[in-house]
Design an enzyme around this catalytic site. Structure first.
Site, short mmCIF file in Angstrom:
data_model
loop_
_atom_site.label_atom_id
_atom_site.label_comp_id
_atom_site.label_asym_id
_atom_site.label_seq_id
_atom_site.Cartn_x
_atom_site.Cartn_y
_atom_site.Cartn_z
N HIS A 175 0.85 -1.18 0.00
CA HIS A 175 0.00 0.00 0.00
C HIS A 175 0.89 1.25 0.00
O HIS A 175 2.08 1.16 0.31
CB HIS A 175 -0.90 0.00 1.23
N GLU A 186 1.17 3.82 1.94
CA GLU A 186 1.80 4.19 3.21
C GLU A 186 3.01 3.30 3.48
O GLU A 186 4.08 3.76 3.89
CB GLU A 186 0.81 4.02 4.38
N CYS A 202 -5.35 1.44 6.06
CA CYS A 202 -6.07 0.20 6.39
C CYS A 202 -5.63 -0.32 7.75
O CYS A 202 -4.50 -0.09 8.20
CB CYS A 202 -5.88 -0.84 5.31
N CYS A 213 -1.59 -1.04 7.47
CA CYS A 213 -0.71 0.14 7.40
C CYS A 213 -0.68 0.89 8.71
O CYS A 213 0.32 1.53 9.05
CB CYS A 213 -1.17 1.07 6.28
N SER A 252 -19.14 6.87 -40.37
CA SER A 252 -18.83 7.51 -39.08
C SER A 252 -17.35 7.87 -38.91
O SER A 252 -16.97 8.45 -37.91
CB SER A 252 -19.25 6.59 -37.94
N ARG A 298 -9.67 4.60 -21.90
CA ARG A 298 -9.85 3.14 -21.89
C ARG A 298 -9.00 2.46 -20.83
O ARG A 298 -9.42 1.52 -20.17
CB ARG A 298 -9.48 2.56 -23.27
N ASP A 345 -18.18 -1.54 -38.00
CA ASP A 345 -16.94 -0.74 -38.03
C ASP A 345 -15.66 -1.59 -38.00
O ASP A 345 -14.58 -1.06 -38.24
CB ASP A 345 -16.89 0.22 -36.82
N LEU A 387 -27.28 0.25 -27.76
CA LEU A 387 -26.62 -0.29 -26.57
C LEU A 387 -26.36 0.82 -25.54
O LEU A 387 -26.55 0.60 -24.34
CB LEU A 387 -25.31 -0.99 -26.95
#
Ligand code: AOF
Ligand code: ZN
Length: 344
Positions: free
Chosen positions: A49, A51, A75, A84, A166, A182, A198, A282
């Site tokens: 982590h 820390e 945590c 941590c 398009s 992405r 496409d 969609l």
């Protein structure tokens, strides 16, 4: 305080795309004189982590009486790594400054630190911290996959002409940003319509294709790269297979695959966030599940009512029935702009 929290956020971002299902976390350690003596971040799920990464670069004693900044509550539980909070206590820090509480129910680091006599300052740049870990928050609180929709439209909301032409509505500048977006998501999701019309590559480590009638060709570009999950009507049987492609049966609902079922399966597969990149139908099917929309807008007008719209899934007669979103960011990718919207 903002200055150091900002550094935490920048460090946290270095883990982008690699920490899921864990959050993005950065940490800055100051000694008792207020000098920065170490920094750290969570680089990958299963690794240290933030820390721990920062404190392990120091000798015990170096940070005694100092301040530790971290964008997420430390945590206090044993997961893949030890708590941590124990390491913070061992290093003798006087103050811990956090951006936000952890929504993981196993974590109660603030209490543990205070019990050990450490001063905890909460809520520094909380809004920015919550924004950075919006996926983690939804996963922890609602036990579901975070859904974002990306679309690229003209000024009149069109994604293609009536015959499907398009390429390319937005500029290269905007399209480069799409590649960066992405990477922030565990998977990208598209439809058989998009694949068949496409033939995009949609470069990503995990891709999901909703192909109700199994009409996509496994030699399409999208299948040549990444790990792929194809959802299809449970009444059918896939005729071919390909390594790296997993076929998943799905029930049908309202004339399409059952989106709620698909999202549950994705969560079970450990896909904590998904970016939908497809056509109007969609996009419409996912709209009621969407947490966020990225809408690139090109300063162009098609001007044809029969051209295809970014959301096209119903008939509406009363404008008050429109879905309403809140704009959280407007960014220029000239000549285009990007609107980032969240559910109101
Ligand atoms: C991280 N990185 O920097 C912090 C996290 O299985 P583990 O041990 O990696 O624990 C994961 C949990 O730890 C995570 O769900 C979150 O609640 C907490 N904090 N996690 O991956 C970090 N600070
Ligand atoms: Zn931790």
């Amino acid at each position: 305080m903002q200055r150091y929290m900002n550094i935490c956020l920048e460090l946290a971002m270095k883990g982008r795309g690699k920490t899921s299902p864990n959050p993005l976390v950065g940490c800055v350690v100051l000694d008792k004189n207020g000098d920065v003596i170490s920094t750290g971040y969570h680089a990958k799920c299963g690794e240290n982590h933030a820390e721990r990464d920062a404190l392990l670069k120091l000798n015990v004693g170096d940070a005694e009486g100092g301040t530790l900044y971290v964008n997420l509550e430390p945590c206090s539980h044993y997961g893949k790594t030890p708590p941590c909070t124990d390491l913070i206590i061992e290093h003798g820090l006087k103050t811990v400054v956090i951006g936000m509480r952890d929504s993981n129910p196993k974590v109660d680091g603030v209490k543990k630190l205070r019990e050990a006599g450490i001063e905890v300052i909460e809520g520094v740049m909380e809004e920015e911290c919550r924004k950075l870990n919006e996926v983690f928050i939804v996963n922890q609180k609602e036990h579901r996959t975070f859904v974002a929709i990306k679309t690229a439209t003209t000024l009149d909301g069109k994604i293609a002409t009536s015959n499907g032409s398009s390429k390319w509505i937005t500029s290269e500048n905007a399209r480069n940003e799409v590649k960066i977006i992405r990477e922030k998501y565990d998977a990208i999701l598209t439809s058989s319509v998009t694949v068949n019309s496409d033939n995009p590559t949609m470069f990503h480590s995990k891709k999901v294709i909703l192909d109700r009638n199994l009409t996509t060709d496994l030699s399409s570009k999208i299948y040549q790269q990444g790990e792929i999950y194809v959802f299809y009507d449970e009444k059918l049987t896939p005729k071919s297979d390909k390594s790296g492609v997993t076929f998943i049966k799905s029930p049908v609902k309202d004339g399409g695959l059952d989106i709620e079922f698909v999202l549950k399966e994705l969560y079970n597969l450990g896909i904590m966030s998904v970016l939908v990149e497809s056509g109007g139908r969609l996009n419409g099917a996912f709209l009621s599940f969407a947490d966020k929309i990225y809408n690139f807008i090109a300063p162009k007008i098609v001007g044809d009512n029969s051209a295809k719209s970014s959301f096209d899934y119903r008939e509406v007669f009363d404008i008050n029935e429109s879905e309403v979103f809140e704009v959280s960011e407007v960014v220029k990718f000239l000549p285009d702009i990007l609107l980032i919207l969240h559910k109101k």
